[in-house]
Design a protein around this motif. Structure first.
Motif, PDB file in Angstrom:
ATOM      1  N   ILE A 210       0.723  -1.104  -0.234  1.00 56.01           N
ATOM      2  CA  ILE A 210      -0.289   0.001   0.225  1.00 56.01           C
ATOM      3  C   ILE A 210       1.029   1.214   0.072  1.00 56.01           C
ATOM      4  CG2 ILE A 210      -1.247   1.232   1.421  1.00 56.01           C
ATOM      5  CD1 ILE A 210      -2.508  -0.933   2.295  1.00 56.01           C
ATOM      6  N   ASP A 211       2.445   1.021   1.096  1.00 56.29           N
ATOM      7  CA  ASP A 211       2.707   2.770   0.802  1.00 56.29           C
ATOM      8  C   ASP A 211       3.482   2.835  -0.485  1.00 56.29           C
ATOM      9  OD1 ASP A 211       1.341   2.922   3.557  1.00 56.29           O
ATOM     10  OD2 ASP A 211       3.055   1.788   4.580  1.00 56.29           O
ATOM     11  N   THR A 212       4.162   1.403  -0.926  1.00 54.74           N
ATOM     12  CA  THR A 212       4.922   1.617  -1.377  1.00 54.74           C
ATOM     13  C   THR A 212       4.783   1.871  -3.567  1.00 54.74           C
ATOM     14  OG1 THR A 212       6.514   0.610  -0.613  1.00 54.74           O
ATOM     15  CG2 THR A 212       7.560   0.798  -2.585  1.00 54.74           C
ATOM     16  N   TYR A 213       4.027   0.656  -3.254  1.00 56.72           N
ATOM     17  CA  TYR A 213       3.007   0.428  -4.717  1.00 56.72           C
ATOM     18  C   TYR A 213       1.651   0.863  -5.097  1.00 56.72           C
ATOM     19  CZ  TYR A 213       7.446  -2.216  -4.725  1.00 56.72           C
ATOM     20  OH  TYR A 213       8.645  -2.997  -4.325  1.00 56.72           O
ATOM     21  N   SER A 214       0.995   2.195  -4.390  1.00 51.50           N
ATOM     22  CA  SER A 214      -0.505   3.187  -4.866  1.00 51.50           C
ATOM     23  C   SER A 214      -1.082   2.478  -6.148  1.00 51.50           C
ATOM     24  CB  SER A 214      -0.034   4.499  -4.470  1.00 51.50           C
ATOM     25  OG  SER A 214       0.778   5.041  -5.425  1.00 51.50           O
ATOM     26  N   GLY A 215      -0.171   2.288  -7.432  1.00 57.19           N
ATOM     27  CA  GLY A 215      -0.709   2.315  -8.386  1.00 57.19           C
ATOM     28  C   GLY A 215      -1.238   0.926  -8.851  1.00 57.19           C
ATOM     29  N   ASP A 216      -0.681  -0.096  -7.665  1.00 58.16           N
ATOM     30  CA  ASP A 216      -0.165  -1.438  -8.631  1.00 58.16           C
ATOM     31  C   ASP A 216      -1.727  -2.214  -7.756  1.00 58.16           C
ATOM     32  OD1 ASP A 216       1.703  -3.506  -9.732  1.00 58.16           O
ATOM     33  OD2 ASP A 216       0.080  -4.283  -8.124  1.00 58.16           O
ATOM     34  N   GLU A 217      -1.935  -3.552  -8.933  1.00 58.04           N
ATOM     35  CA  GLU A 217      -3.321  -4.097  -8.899  1.00 58.04           C
ATOM     36  C   GLU A 217      -3.567  -4.602  -7.540  1.00 58.04           C
ATOM     37  OE1 GLU A 217      -3.581  -7.663 -11.683  1.00 58.04           O
ATOM     38  OE2 GLU A 217      -1.597  -7.297 -11.830  1.00 58.04           O
ATOM     39  N   PHE A 218      -2.356  -5.237  -7.152  1.00 62.21           N
ATOM     40  CA  PHE A 218      -2.201  -5.591  -5.353  1.00 62.21           C
ATOM     41  C   PHE A 218      -2.744  -4.730  -4.537  1.00 62.21           C
ATOM     42  CE2 PHE A 218      -0.141  -9.262  -8.285  1.00 62.21           C
ATOM     43  CZ  PHE A 218      -0.411 -10.200  -7.802  1.00 62.21           C
ATOM     44  N   THR A 219      -2.821  -3.600  -4.708  1.00 59.57           N
ATOM     45  CA  THR A 219      -2.789  -3.017  -3.984  1.00 59.57           C
ATOM     46  C   THR A 219      -4.162  -2.737  -2.943  1.00 59.57           C
ATOM     47  OG1 THR A 219      -1.462  -1.139  -4.805  1.00 59.57           O
ATOM     48  CG2 THR A 219      -2.806  -0.372  -3.256  1.00 59.57           C
ATOM     49  N   LYS A 220      -5.013  -2.797  -3.824  1.00 61.99           N
ATOM     50  CA  LYS A 220      -6.685  -3.291  -3.610  1.00 61.99           C
ATOM     51  C   LYS A 220      -6.362  -4.137  -2.714  1.00 61.99           C
ATOM     52  CE  LYS A 220      -9.140   0.061  -7.033  1.00 61.99           C
ATOM     53  NZ  LYS A 220      -9.942  -0.897  -7.957  1.00 61.99           N
ATOM     54  N   LEU A 221      -5.773  -5.614  -3.106  1.00 62.17           N
ATOM     55  CA  LEU A 221      -5.775  -6.587  -2.626  1.00 62.17           C
ATOM     56  C   LEU A 221      -5.205  -6.789  -0.941  1.00 62.17           C
ATOM     57  CD1 LEU A 221      -5.089  -9.135  -5.554  1.00 62.17           C
ATOM     58  CD2 LEU A 221      -6.998  -8.762  -4.904  1.00 62.17           C
ATOM     59  N   ALA A 222      -4.777  -5.841  -1.268  1.00 55.31           N
ATOM     60  CA  ALA A 222      -4.180  -5.707   0.064  1.00 55.31           C
ATOM     61  C   ALA A 222      -4.583  -5.395   0.688  1.00 55.31           C
ATOM     62  CB  ALA A 222      -2.685  -4.992  -0.262  1.00 55.31           C
ATOM     63  N   HIS A 223      -5.576  -3.365   1.202  1.00 54.33           N
ATOM     64  CA  HIS A 223      -6.387  -3.408   1.856  1.00 54.33           C
ATOM     65  C   HIS A 223      -7.402  -4.325   1.903  1.00 54.33           C
ATOM     66  CE1 HIS A 223      -5.464   0.944   1.296  1.00 54.33           C
ATOM     67  NE2 HIS A 223      -4.954   0.836   0.436  1.00 54.33           N
ATOM     68  N   SER A 224      -8.074  -5.218   1.334  1.00 52.24           N
ATOM     69  CA  SER A 224      -8.928  -5.953   1.317  1.00 52.24           C
ATOM     70  C   SER A 224      -8.289  -7.116   2.425  1.00 52.24           C
ATOM     71  CB  SER A 224      -9.365  -7.366   0.144  1.00 52.24           C
ATOM     72  OG  SER A 224      -9.824  -6.114  -0.636  1.00 52.24           O
ATOM     73  N   ARG A 225      -6.882  -7.384   1.974  1.00 54.63           N
ATOM     74  CA  ARG A 225      -6.712  -8.786   3.476  1.00 54.63           C
ATOM     75  C   ARG A 225      -6.177  -7.683   5.326  1.00 54.63           C
ATOM     76  NH1 ARG A 225      -8.481 -11.992   3.372  1.00 54.63           N
ATOM     77  NH2 ARG A 225      -7.109 -12.861   4.683  1.00 54.63           N
ATOM     78  N   LEU A 226      -5.813  -6.844   5.017  1.00 56.87           N
ATOM     79  CA  LEU A 226      -5.707  -5.702   6.150  1.00 56.87           C
ATOM     80  C   LEU A 226      -7.125  -5.504   6.954  1.00 56.87           C
ATOM     81  CD1 LEU A 226      -3.153  -3.131   5.323  1.00 56.87           C
ATOM     82  CD2 LEU A 226      -3.049  -4.634   7.425  1.00 56.87           C
ATOM     83  N   ILE A 227      -7.967  -5.179   5.898  1.00 59.47           N
ATOM     84  CA  ILE A 227      -8.789  -4.977   6.448  1.00 59.47           C
ATOM     85  C   ILE A 227     -10.232  -6.058   7.196  1.00 59.47           C
ATOM     86  CG2 ILE A 227     -11.785  -4.430   6.029  1.00 59.47           C
ATOM     87  CD1 ILE A 227     -11.121  -2.402   3.810  1.00 59.47           C
ATOM     88  N   ALA A 228      -9.421  -7.253   6.342  1.00 56.37           N
ATOM     89  CA  ALA A 228     -10.053  -8.792   7.226  1.00 56.37           C
ATOM     90  C   ALA A 228      -9.332  -8.700   8.318  1.00 56.37           C
ATOM     91  CB  ALA A 228      -9.656 -10.168   6.000  1.00 56.37           C
TER      92      ALA A 228
END
Length: 236
Positions: A210-228
């Motif tokens: 999230i902090d380093t690759y804000s425009g990457d496709e895995f950023t949304k997935l990382a957000h989702s996993r953190l929320i979970a």
């Protein structure tokens, strides 16, 4: 009027001082001409040896790469039209040809190990593939291919069910400079860390995406996993 002559404290002129210094230097050179010539000869010899060594090293490297080119070409030429049995025969022949290069360091060793690893990967021989990718990475640690090798070794380790080794490989790959799959490697590290119940490591990995690759496709997935993880009370 005669021009004044500048003198040193001992009464000698600059001209006399320079002449004396020159005479001393000439005298030293004459007394030590044999050792000096020997030293010069040694320096020349060292320079020649270094040129020969580096020249031979470069020649050997080119020969190794040419041989590896031939092995890869023979293995891959027209492979799409071959039967499974013929492909296996090609793979066996390539692996046999690569044996003499797998222990080498540098680009030849790295390339040989990578080609062997790719063959094992295609065969789904995950153990041999993992070992070969790690050998390729070690042979060319400073090459850009090292990150790819660590990543692929992580995939093989996962297939073997060795999550600890997989996590280590993904983390090493993600830490390599300018690795284009770094966000994916970090996500894999986070996912495996969850499986290992290392939720702090998982959070760290997702947050780095999230902090380093804000425009990457895995950023949304990382957000989702953190929320979970937060919802489940696994992390703060």
């Amino acid at each position: 009027m005669a021009a004044n002559v500048l003198t040193m404290g001992n009464g000698k002129s600059d001209k006399d001082e320079k002449k004396g210094t020159q005479e001393k230097l000439e005298s030293f050179m004459m007394r030590n001409r044999v050792p000096l010539l020997a030293l010069l000869g040694c320096l020349v010899l060292v320079a020649v040896v270094l040129c020969v060594v580096f020249g031979v090293g470069d020649l050997n490297r080119r020969k190794d790469l040419a041989a590896l080119d031939a092995i890869e070409f023979t293995y891959t030429k027209g492979i799409d039209g071959l039967s499974d049995a013929d492909i296996v025969a090609r793979q066996d022949a390539a692996l046999a040809g690569l044996n003499g290069y797998l222990g080498k360091k540098g680009i030849a060793g790295a390339r040989a190990a990578m080609l062997a690893a790719d063959i094992y990967f295609q065969r789904k021989d995950w153990a041999a593939g993992k070992d070969s990718y790690l050998k390729a990475a070690a042979a060319g640690e400073k090459f850009y291919t090292a990150a790819i090798c660590y990543y692929n070794a992580g995939v093989c380790a996962e297939e073997l069910g060795d999550n600890q080794a997989a996590a280590s490989c993904y983390e090493t790959a993600a830490g390599k400079e300018d690795f284009y799959l770094a966000p994916h490697a970090l996500f894999n590290l986070g996912r495996i860390s969850e499986a290992l119940s290392d939720f702090a490591k998982a959070k760290e990995s997702y947050q780095k995406i999230i902090d380093t690759y804000s425009g990457d496709e895995f950023t949304k997935l990382a957000h989702s996993r953190l929320i979970a993880l937060k919802a489940a009370g696994k992390v703060d």
